[in-house]
Structures are given as C-alpha cells and as structure tokens.
Design a protein around this motif. Structure first.
Motif, PDB file in Angstrom:
ATOM      1  N   TYR A 168      55.566 -60.480   7.963  1.00 55.10           N
ATOM      2  CA  TYR A 168      56.001 -60.187   9.331  1.00 55.10           C
ATOM      3  C   TYR A 168      54.771 -59.918  10.213  1.00 55.10           C
ATOM      4  O   TYR A 168      54.082 -58.922  10.038  1.00 55.10           O
ATOM      5  N   ARG A 169      54.491 -60.864  11.105  1.00 49.98           N
ATOM      6  CA  ARG A 169      53.354 -60.835  12.044  1.00 49.98           C
ATOM      7  C   ARG A 169      52.007 -60.669  11.326  1.00 49.98           C
ATOM      8  O   ARG A 169      51.102 -59.987  11.825  1.00 49.98           O
ATOM      9  N   THR A 170      51.895 -61.283  10.174  1.00 49.91           N
ATOM     10  CA  THR A 170      50.620 -61.244   9.462  1.00 49.91           C
ATOM     11  C   THR A 170      50.432 -62.511   8.620  1.00 49.91           C
ATOM     12  O   THR A 170      51.381 -63.255   8.381  1.00 49.91           O
TER      13      THR A 170
ATOM     14  N   ALA B 247      55.779 -55.301  22.769  1.00 46.10           N
ATOM     15  CA  ALA B 247      54.672 -54.349  22.646  1.00 46.10           C
ATOM     16  C   ALA B 247      54.536 -53.854  21.213  1.00 46.10           C
ATOM     17  O   ALA B 247      53.424 -53.696  20.701  1.00 46.10           O
ATOM     18  N   PHE B 248      55.680 -53.604  20.585  1.00 41.35           N
ATOM     19  CA  PHE B 248      55.673 -53.001  19.247  1.00 41.35           C
ATOM     20  C   PHE B 248      56.392 -53.895  18.241  1.00 41.35           C
ATOM     21  O   PHE B 248      57.270 -54.678  18.612  1.00 41.35           O
ATOM     22  N   LYS B 249      56.045 -53.731  16.974  1.00 41.99           N
ATOM     23  CA  LYS B 249      56.746 -54.457  15.917  1.00 41.99           C
ATOM     24  C   LYS B 249      58.149 -53.870  15.764  1.00 41.99           C
ATOM     25  O   LYS B 249      58.393 -52.715  16.141  1.00 41.99           O
ATOM     26  N   ARG B 250      59.037 -54.658  15.157  1.00 38.46           N
ATOM     27  CA  ARG B 250      60.393 -54.178  14.913  1.00 38.46           C
ATOM     28  C   ARG B 250      60.357 -53.230  13.713  1.00 38.46           C
ATOM     29  O   ARG B 250      59.996 -53.642  12.609  1.00 38.46           O
ATOM     30  N   PRO B 251      60.726 -51.937  13.911  1.00 43.88           N
ATOM     31  CA  PRO B 251      60.725 -51.053  12.738  1.00 43.88           C
ATOM     32  C   PRO B 251      61.906 -51.423  11.834  1.00 43.88           C
ATOM     33  O   PRO B 251      62.954 -51.813  12.356  1.00 43.88           O
TER      34      PRO B 251
ATOM     35  N   ALA C 115      47.646 -46.102  28.087  1.00 44.29           N
ATOM     36  CA  ALA C 115      48.318 -44.806  28.278  1.00 44.29           C
ATOM     37  C   ALA C 115      49.834 -44.973  28.137  1.00 44.29           C
ATOM     38  O   ALA C 115      50.507 -44.119  27.533  1.00 44.29           O
ATOM     39  N   VAL C 116      50.381 -46.062  28.655  1.00 40.96           N
ATOM     40  CA  VAL C 116      51.832 -46.281  28.517  1.00 40.96           C
ATOM     41  C   VAL C 116      52.181 -46.520  27.037  1.00 40.96           C
ATOM     42  O   VAL C 116      53.147 -45.946  26.523  1.00 40.96           O
ATOM     43  N   PHE C 117      51.394 -47.337  26.351  1.00 40.69           N
ATOM     44  CA  PHE C 117      51.633 -47.558  24.915  1.00 40.69           C
ATOM     45  C   PHE C 117      51.658 -46.213  24.177  1.00 40.69           C
ATOM     46  O   PHE C 117      52.552 -45.948  23.380  1.00 40.69           O
ATOM     47  N   ASN C 118      50.650 -45.376  24.447  1.00 39.68           N
ATOM     48  CA  ASN C 118      50.538 -44.103  23.714  1.00 39.68           C
ATOM     49  C   ASN C 118      51.703 -43.174  24.033  1.00 39.68           C
ATOM     50  O   ASN C 118      52.254 -42.519  23.146  1.00 39.68           O
TER      51      ASN C 118
ATOM     52  N   LEU D  83      56.437 -46.136  16.056  1.00 43.74           N
ATOM     53  CA  LEU D  83      56.350 -47.568  16.389  1.00 43.74           C
ATOM     54  C   LEU D  83      54.938 -48.056  16.128  1.00 43.74           C
ATOM     55  O   LEU D  83      53.961 -47.380  16.462  1.00 43.74           O
ATOM     56  N   GLU D  84      54.849 -49.256  15.562  1.00 44.01           N
ATOM     57  CA  GLU D  84      53.524 -49.842  15.298  1.00 44.01           C
ATOM     58  C   GLU D  84      53.257 -50.919  16.348  1.00 44.01           C
ATOM     59  O   GLU D  84      54.132 -51.765  16.618  1.00 44.01           O
ATOM     60  N   ARG D  85      52.081 -50.871  16.947  1.00 41.42           N
ATOM     61  CA  ARG D  85      51.749 -51.863  17.974  1.00 41.42           C
ATOM     62  C   ARG D  85      51.767 -53.284  17.397  1.00 41.42           C
ATOM     63  O   ARG D  85      51.186 -53.523  16.343  1.00 41.42           O
ATOM     64  N   GLU D  86      52.392 -54.200  18.130  1.00 36.20           N
ATOM     65  CA  GLU D  86      52.262 -55.625  17.774  1.00 36.20           C
ATOM     66  C   GLU D  86      51.078 -56.225  18.537  1.00 36.20           C
ATOM     67  O   GLU D  86      50.340 -57.057  18.041  1.00 36.20           O
TER      68      GLU D  86
END
Ligand SMILES: Cc1cc2nc3c(=O)[nH]c(=O)nc-3n(C[C@H](O)[C@H](O)[C@H](O)COP(=O)(O)OP(=O)(O)OC[C@H]3O[C@@H](n4cnc5c(N)ncnc54)[C@H](O)[C@@H]3O)c2cc1C
Length: 321
Positions: free
Chosen positions: A192-194, A244-248, A293-296, A310-313
């Motif tokens: 998944y995304r790798t 923005a983020f991977k699907r948990p 800052a929004v991501f964080n 959430l893990e960043r994509e």
C-alpha cells in the motif's frame, strides 16, 4: 553557528555550486532550459509551494542521468529525484543540492504486443490515453492521477480499487551503484503506497505495463466516468498533493478528519478542503509552513479525539530544519 561561521558556510556552498556548474557545462551538453539554478519549486509542484532548488536539471536519457549523479557525488551535492511533483510539499527554504526532474524528455511510450513500455517521465494521463487509443484496458483507474510513471511506480499509486501493482510487469531502474537493473514480479515489493523504490536512492527509468485488449470506446467511457467522480468529490480546483494521509486500517482518513469537525480548518493560506476532508489545499497564498502546520494540527487532533495516528501519504522534502 555565529554570523561569521554562517557567512563562511554560505561562501563555501556557493563555491561548491559554481564548481559543479562549471563541471556540468564541461561534461554534458545540456541546453540552458534543462539546467536551472535557484529554480522556485512552487512552479514544479502541484501544491504550488516551496522555495528554490539550488539546481533543477532535466536529463533526457539514463546515460545523462548517471553522468549528473556522478558529478553530484564528486561535488558532494545531495540529489532529490522528482517526477511531476504531485505528491510532495517542498520547504519554504527550498531544496539544497540538485533536483533531478524526470519529466517530458524521458516520456516515450511504445507498444509491444499487449504491453506498453513507458519512460519514467511519462504522465499517467498520457499513458492511459495512449492505452485507450490502442484498445488496451486496465489503466483507466490511473488516468486522473497527476503523476509520472516513475512517481506512480515508486508510490504504487492507486485509485478506485486498482493500483500500479495490478498492471506493472517489470521496471527498469538505476540501482544505488548506478547499474541499470530490471525488477519484475515479487521483486518489485509493491504494498500500500510503497514499492522496492520507496525510501531508497533507486531511480525508475522505464516501466512495462501489461494490459488486456478492450474496446477503445469502452475504456474511454470508463475514464470519463472516473473523471466525473473525481471532479464531483475532490477539490481539483485548488492546488494540493491529493490525499493528505494514508487510509488507516478499517477507516477512511477523510471521514475521521471530518468527524473531528476539521473541514475548512485553516492556518494562513492552507486549509482542510471543505469538499473532501482527506485533502489539504492551498487557498492561493499558502506557504509550505502553513501546509505543514495544517498537517500537524489535523494529525494531533485526530489522534487526540480518536486514538488513531494518521500517517502522511504526502512526502515533505527539502530544507525544513
Ligand atoms: C489532485 C490530485 C489527485 C491525486 N490522486 C491520487 C490518487 O488517486 N491515487 C494516488 O495514489 N495518488 C494520487 N495523487 C498523488 C500523486 O499524484 C501520486 O502519488 C503520483 O504517483 C506521484 O507521482 P509524481 O510523478 O508526481 O511524483 P513526485 O511527487 O514527483 O515524487 C513523489 C516521490 O516519488 C519519487 N520519484 C519520482 N519519480 C521517481 C523515479 N523516476 N524514480 C524513483 N523515485 C521517483 C520522488 O523522489 C518522491 O519521493 C494525487 C495528487 C493530486 C495533486
């Protein structure tokens, strides 16, 4: 670092860059359009943020690519490889060293039997359109992903229940010792995304996609339908880097973010999209720091409210320190 130390450091960097530029001009006949200095990365990323890269170079062949890598190593300059810049946020201070952009000059596409062989720089939209014209099905899912073949293989990009792993037969790449190699099947280590290429210095140069014969009109209709779905659900009218983020596992990042009341949440010029909470967008004047800052904030809020991290994509690259 004192001011004097810093000035000395800057002068050293400048001399190092000038020496690289001189060597590059001596060893490689690249026209000036393919070698740029202090190039603003906001012009080369879909988020439209990011400061200058010391060098921005577009090789046209794997041999040129190797020659640039060798010179970079000789001059102790770090290298960052990019495709279409659609999955990255570049720091406001930019990228030190050399950005190697694998784009239009390495974007050939050709057919052999029911397979397409595409250069790393070929845009997925172009490869998918080529496949449709040739009556080769299986790539419609990728037609709306704004990346290159190289970036898509590296990320194992996917959409609508399909991903690159479903269609990639083999990939030609430059290994870390600059030897050309071919990986296929399980060697590609898709997940998944790798892939085999994620988090390494291996560089994809060409990929063979094996597809299935299908009526061109049917493929075109599938691509049109998916384009409508994208336009309806995603904020394509604003700059972003996609999800923005991977699907948990067991969840959707967009729903978690929306349930935390974060739709529309903004810092400076960056915001959580009001159309799809899984996207963080540039409202027009965002800096990379606003985006970070929004991501964080989103990550911290969702973790506090739901216990899910959430893990960043999207990849944050360049001079962030
Ligand atoms: C509006 C929008 C919608 C999107 N929708 C989707 C989607 O549906 N599904 C999806 O998966 N993604 C999606 N994305 C994200 C992005 O388009 C994909 O991840 C894409 O595959 C990235 O390709 P790129 O060429 O732009 O890579 P870049 O952003 O240029 O680079 C991404 C990473 O790949 C590396 N890389 C690039 N080229 C190479 C190469 N030749 N060899 C080795 N490494 C390389 C870079 O070093 C970097 O680490 C979307 C983005 C946007 C803006």
């Amino acid at each position: 670092m004192t001011l004097a130390d810093r000035q000395e450091h800057l002068q050293f960097n400048q001399a190092q860059r000038d020496a690289f530029a001189a060597d590059l001009a001596t060893h490689l006949a690249l026209d000036s359009a393919r070698v740029r200095r202090d190039e603003p990365m906001s012009s080369h990323t879909t988020f439209r943020v990011g400061g200058p890269a010391d060098f921005y170079i577009e090789p046209a062949t794997p041999d040129e690519l190797v020659a640039i890598l060798k010179l970079a190593r000789q001059h102790h300059l770090p290298v960052t490889v990019l495709g279409n810049g659609s999955n990255v946020v570049v720091a406001d201070r930019g990228i030190r060293g050399i950005v190697i952009s694998l784009g239009q000059p390495m974007a050939t596409i050709r057919r052999t039997n029911n397979c397409l062989v595409a250069g790393a720089g070929a845009l997925l939209s172009r490869v998918a359109a080529y496949a449709a014209r040739e009556g080769l099905g299986g790539l419609a899912f990728a037609s709306g992903i704004p990346g290159t073949i190289g970036g898509a293989v590296m990320m194992n990009a996917g959409a609508y229940e399909h991903c690159m792993a479903d269609v990639v037969h083999s990939t030609r790449y430059l290994d870390t010792d600059w030897t050309e190699r071919i990986a296929e099947g399980p060697e590609l280590a898709f997940g998944y995304r790798t892939s085999l290429f994620k988090g390494t210095d291996r560089i994809v140069t060409e990929t063979t996609l094996c597809l299935k014969p299908q009526d061109p009109a049917e493929i075109q209709k599938e691509m049109n339908d998916l384009a409508v779905r994208r336009r309806t659900s995603q904020p394509l009218e604003l700059p972003s880097a996609g999800s923005a983020f991977k699907r948990p596992p067991g969840h959707y990042a967009g729903k978690l973010i929306s349930d935390c009341g974060l739709k529309g949440f903004a810092i400076g010029g960056a915001a959580v999209s009001t159309k799809h909470a899984g996207f963080i967008v540039n409202l027009g004047q965002a800096t990379a720091s606003d985006v970070a800052a929004v991501f964080n904030y989103v990550q911290a809020t969702v973790e506090r409210e739901t216990g899910i991290l959430l893990e960043r994509e999207v990849l944050f690259i360049g001079d962030w320190d």
